[in-house]
Each structure stands twice: as structure tokens, then as C-alpha cells.
Design an enzyme around this catalytic site. Structure first.
Site, mmCIF file in Angstrom:
data_model
loop_
_atom_site.group_PDB
_atom_site.id
_atom_site.type_symbol
_atom_site.label_atom_id
_atom_site.label_comp_id
_atom_site.label_asym_id
_atom_site.label_seq_id
_atom_site.Cartn_x
_atom_site.Cartn_y
_atom_site.Cartn_z
ATOM 1 N N LYS A 63 -3.758 6.447 0.648
ATOM 2 C CA LYS A 63 -3.642 5.808 1.962
ATOM 3 C C LYS A 63 -5.006 5.472 2.552
ATOM 4 C CE LYS A 63 0.968 7.338 3.014
ATOM 5 N NZ LYS A 63 1.303 8.171 1.830
HETATM 6 C C1 LIG Z 1 2.435 7.969 1.052
HETATM 7 C C2 LIG Z 1 2.421 8.542 -0.322
HETATM 8 C C3 LIG Z 1 3.304 8.107 -1.329
HETATM 9 C C4 LIG Z 1 4.374 7.061 -1.069
HETATM 10 O O1 LIG Z 1 3.814 5.793 -0.888
HETATM 11 P P1 LIG Z 1 4.691 4.604 -0.190
HETATM 12 O O2 LIG Z 1 3.725 3.530 0.056
HETATM 13 O O3 LIG Z 1 5.215 5.217 1.078
HETATM 14 O O4 LIG Z 1 5.770 4.236 -1.146
HETATM 15 C C5 LIG Z 1 3.181 8.643 -2.603
HETATM 16 N N1 LIG Z 1 2.275 9.601 -2.869
HETATM 17 C C6 LIG Z 1 1.415 10.057 -1.924
HETATM 18 C C7 LIG Z 1 0.458 11.138 -2.289
HETATM 19 C C8 LIG Z 1 1.454 9.556 -0.625
HETATM 20 O O5 LIG Z 1 0.599 10.030 0.307
#
Ligand SMILES: *Cc1c(COP(=O)(O)O)cnc(C)c1O
Length: 474
Positions: A115
Site C-alpha cells: 500500500k
Molecule cells: C491490502 C492488502 C491486500 C489486499 O489488497 P486489495 O488491493 O485490497 O485487493 C493483500 N495483502 C496485503 C498485505 C494488504 O495489505
């Protein structure tokens, strides 16, 4: 580039990028989508082969943020993707486990989850847009762990931005708590709610639904439906493709651990732009709403009571907020059709595209899916460590498990690493009998002073807190 709503708003007045940047939903409740996907002309994609990450980022983002002057956008991109923030010049490096099987390492940013790639850019974009318009914003959010710390680290110390982040008191891992609560910046406010993540989200929704309060404090969000986050994620699919393809134009498959459908939506967008990603392999955990859809055509979001707490907690979702953007494309970008499906959802809790024309067109989009259980993830962590000497976190393990099931040895496969194992030590201990390595910068993290305010599970209490700390804009 201008933007439409998936549900038809703005059809006669498409919005520029800077107008949708700070908004959540469109006025009709839909999501902002570009009028068309800005495809790479012949030669344009290959011209980026071997280019620095920031050049690829500028090329992709300038197609979406065409109202930001090029020199400004270059500066924002250079600051967001400074090598020291991501630990390498490559920013999102490809690491080969063996020939044809790689990790696209998107988790080397400041909070050790993918993220950061989008949030670091969002921090720059928000500060830029607010300064240009002489505005301020109060970001109100809820987190179960990764999003909150990524957003806070991206927004800390920024002019014009105050962050109020709700987290479930005592329900995050010690590492995640320390990551958020040890931030001492004056513009970061951690509110630890005596309740669950769903309670936190309900409070945010209640406050955001109060139009007068929202206006008075210029309440905004940084949630995963923000289009700029999706656009920022498209960049690493372009970069990953170019690093992995065997020859110009040759296909690459990707496997993506999915929750809110933000990460894999970016892969879909890259494919629509002409990047030869062949299969988009979607992986879920026990919360398999999306796997069910891609196998059957039926989309049935679950309630909180049906959402299980798993060892890949960032994928524990009951409905996938970005999914609407994909369905919009699947139904031929027909906003009326999309609206009817979402009316079905509201009325009967599900819709079913199985057997329809749209479903028959599905093969063109390249999606396949699968799911993992806790036992699968533990076994995958063990197998990957034994075979390649590489420790992966439980989310990445989910993607590897499903990716390997679907693997075609003739096509390189990139699995997205969505978090580093240091964040999820308990599962690593269970799988390997030892603690994961921890990047140097996090030594002694849990021992640092923590700043947070414990608050009642009550929207009124949170509202009073914001009102007594934030400056009204009107
Ligand atoms: C947010 C997240 C996901 C999921 O990603 P999306 O974009 O919501 O599908 C998967 N793994 C981790 C470690 C995350 O922080």
C-alpha cells in the site's frame, strides 16, 4: 484525461483528475473511472524497457493526471519514489525464485506493505492539490492494520492535512500497533476504539454521512477506491512486465493476493492499456467472495458475521469496494446496466452474471482465481523457504499457492509480494519455528513511546473529539 462515474454521473461533464482526487464517491454513489484507457502506442511500452521506475511512473501517471503540469508531476513522482524510501533504485524489484517464477516485491516501502507504493504518491498529490487551491482536509479513516499505518506515514507532517485514524483497540498485531502509535507528528491522531474494525468503519460511515459536519471540517478519505491509488499501482505492473517478459510483446502472468480488488484492478487496467499480461490470477483466503464470482459469475458480498478472521488479515473482506470498476468494463461500460446490478445487490444481496453475454465475454479479461486456507499458507511458507531459502508473509503465500496451481511453465509468472514477513511474525513462527527477519529501521519498534487516545465505540464520542481538535474550514 477526464473521468466518469460507473453509475452514469458526469456523463455530460466528465471531471478532470484533480477534481476527483480528493473526492470519495461520485454524487450518484459510483466510482470515478477514466473515460477510456490511455493505451500505449506501438513502441511506447518497449521504449520504457530498462527505464528507471520514476520514468515509468511519470509516463503512466501523466496519462491519467493530464491536468498536472509535467514538471510538477515529475517532482511529485521523484519525491514519492525516492530510492531511500523503498530501499532500492528499482523501487519494486523483481526477485526470481527460479527461472520463470518471480516475486514482484511491492512491499519494500516505509510500512512494509504494498500500500506504500500508492500512499506515498497520494501524500504528494494531496499536499500539492490542497496547496494549489489553498484548501485543508481532515482525513478520517478506519484501519485493521496495514492501510492506517501506510496512510499515516505518507501524510505525516504534511501541510493542510490532519489525519484521524480509528483502529480497534488491542486487536492489531503488536508490530502494527507500534507502527501506528509510535508516530509523534502533530497532524496524526490515533483513536483506539473499544470495538472491532467493523465498528470503526461504521463510525467513519456515520460521520461521513453527516453532510454538515463533513463540510465544516472538510472530511476526506484515503480509502482504496481512490483512483490515484489504482493509477499508482498500474506503474509496477508495467515495470514488472518489462522486467519479466522473455521478448518484446511476449506474455507474462501475474498472481495477486486480493481483498478489496484494488491491486488486481491495477493489473486489469495495465492489460487494458496494452501491457501483455496474459492471465490475472486472483487469490483469496477463506473469505472467498471474489473466487466465487470468478468461478461462477455470482457476486454475493458477505456480512460482518460471515467474515472470518484469518492469518492473512488484510484480505479479510466481505465486499470488494473496487470490484464495481471491473464490472463496469465487463458489462461494456454500460452505466445503466451497472446501476441495475447494484440495485439488485441492494435489494437481494447478490447478482448473478452466469450465462449472460457479459459472462461469455469474460475470457478476454484473463481472470482466473483460487483460494487458500490457513493450512495452505503455512505449507506454502514452508515449501518456499525449503526450496528457495526465501521467507514470504502469509498474504504473499496465498498468492503463491494459487499462482503455482495455475502456473503454465511456458509463461513467466510474477507473484506480487504484498507484505514483508516481519509484519506477521506469529504465522512465520508457526510455519518455520523461528522469527522472521526484521529490517534494521524497525529494531526496538515495540519499545518506542506510543501515542493514542482510547475512545468509546460511539460515533458521538469520535465526532466530539474531532470537533475539539480540528479547525473548522467554514
Ligand atoms: C491490502 C492488502 C491486500 C489486499 O489488497 P486489495 O488491493 O485490497 O485487493 C493483500 N495483502 C496485503 C498485505 C494488504 O495489505
Amino acid at each position: 484525461m477526464r473521468y466518469l462515474s460507473t453509475r452514469g454521473a458526469w456523463r455530460d461533464a466528465p471531471q478532470p483528475f484533480l477534481a476527483i482526487l480528493l473526492e470519495g464517491l461520485a454524487p450518484d454513489g459510483g466510482l470515478a473511472v477514466p473515460e477510456r484507457y490511455p493505451a500505449f502506442a506501438p513502441g511506447e511500452l518497449e521504449a520504457l524497457h530498462g527505464a528507471p521506475y520514476r520514468d515509468i511512473a511519470f509516463d503512466v501517471l501523466s496519462r491519467y493526471a493530464s491536468d498536472i503540469p509535467a514538471p510538477d508531476l515529475k517532482g511529485l513522482v521523484a519525491r514519492a519514489y525516492a530510492p531511500e524510501k523503498f530501499g532500492s533504485e528499482a523501487i519494486v524489484p523483481v526477485e526470481w525464485l527460479e527461472s520463470g517464477l518471480g516475486l514482484l516485491c511491492a512491499s519494500n516501502g516505509p510500512t512494509l506493505a504494498f500500500k506504500d507504493v500508492a500512499m506515498q504518491l497520494l501524500g504528494e498529490l494531496f499536499e500539492y492539490a490542497l496547496a494549489r487551491e489553498g484548501r485543508r482536509i481532515t482525513i478520517l479513516g478506519a484501519t485493521s492494520g496495514d492501510t492506517g499505518s501506510s496512510a499515516e506515514v505518507a501524510m505525516r507532517g504534511r501541510r493542510g492535512i490532519e489525519v484521524y485514524m480509528l483502529s480497534p483497540n488491542g486487536r492489531m498485531s503488536p508490530f502494527q500497533q507500534a507502527q501506528m502509535y509510535s508516530l509523534a507528528d502533530a497532524n496524526i491522531h490515533n483513536l483506539a476504539v473499544d470495538g472491532t474494525f467493523d465498528d470503526c468503519q461504521d463510525i467513519v460511515k456515520a460521520i461521513a454521512g453527516d453532510a454538515a459536519f463533513k463540510r465544516r471540517y472538510a472530511i476526506g478519505a484515503v480509502n482504496s477506491i481512490n483512483w490515484a491509488r489504482v493509477a499508482a499501482q498500474v506503474v509496477y505492473y508495467v515495470h514488472g512486465y518489462l522486467a519479466a517478459r522473455s521478448a518484446p510483446g511476449a506474455p507474462v502472468d501475474v498472481a495477486v493476493p486480493s481483498g478489496n480488488f484494488g491491486n488486481i484492478l491495477a493489473a486489469h487496467v495495465a492489460k487494458r492499456m496494452g501491457v501483455p499480461l496474459r492471465r490475472l490470477i486472483l487469490a483469496t483466503n477463506e473469505n472467498d467472495v471474489l473466487d466465487e464470482f470468478f468461478r461462477t459469475g455470482r457476486y454475493r458480498p458477505r456480512g460482518a458475521a460471515e467474515t472470518r478472521a484469518t492469518s492473512s488479515p488484510s484480505m479479510d473482506i466481505s465486499k470488494a469496494s473496487n470490484f464495481e470498476r471491473f464490472v463496469f468494463d465487463l458489462v461494456g461500460r454500460d452505466a445503466g446496466r451497472l446501476r441495475a446490478l447494484w440495485d439488485d445487490l441492494a435489494r437481494q444481496g447478490s447478482f448473478d452474471l452466469g450465462g449472460t453475454d457479459a459472462w461469455r465475454g469474460m475470457a478476454d479479461f484473463g481472470f482466473v482465481s483460487g483460494r487458500s486456507t490457513h493450512a495452505d499458507r503455512v505449507a506454502t511458507i514452508r515449501a518456499i523457504a525449503a526450496r528457495y531459502g526465501r521467507v514470504v508473509d502469509p498474504h504473499t503465500a496465498d498468492g503463491l499457492k494459487v499462482g503455482l496451481e495455475q502456473r503454465d511453465r511456458d509463461v513467466p509468472l510474477l507473484c506480487i509480494e504484498t507484505a514483508l514477513p516481519a509484519k506477521f511474525a506469529a504465522t512465520i513462527r508457526e510455519a518455520l519455528g523461528r522469527d522472521p527477519d526484521r529490517p534494521r529501521a524497525f529494531d526496538g519498534l515495540e519499545a518506542r513511546p506510543q501515542y493514542r487516545t482510547v475512545i468509546a465505540n460511539d460515533a458521538g464520542a469520535v465526532r466530539s473529539y474531532v470537533a475539539s481538535h480540528a479547525q473548522p474550514v467554514t
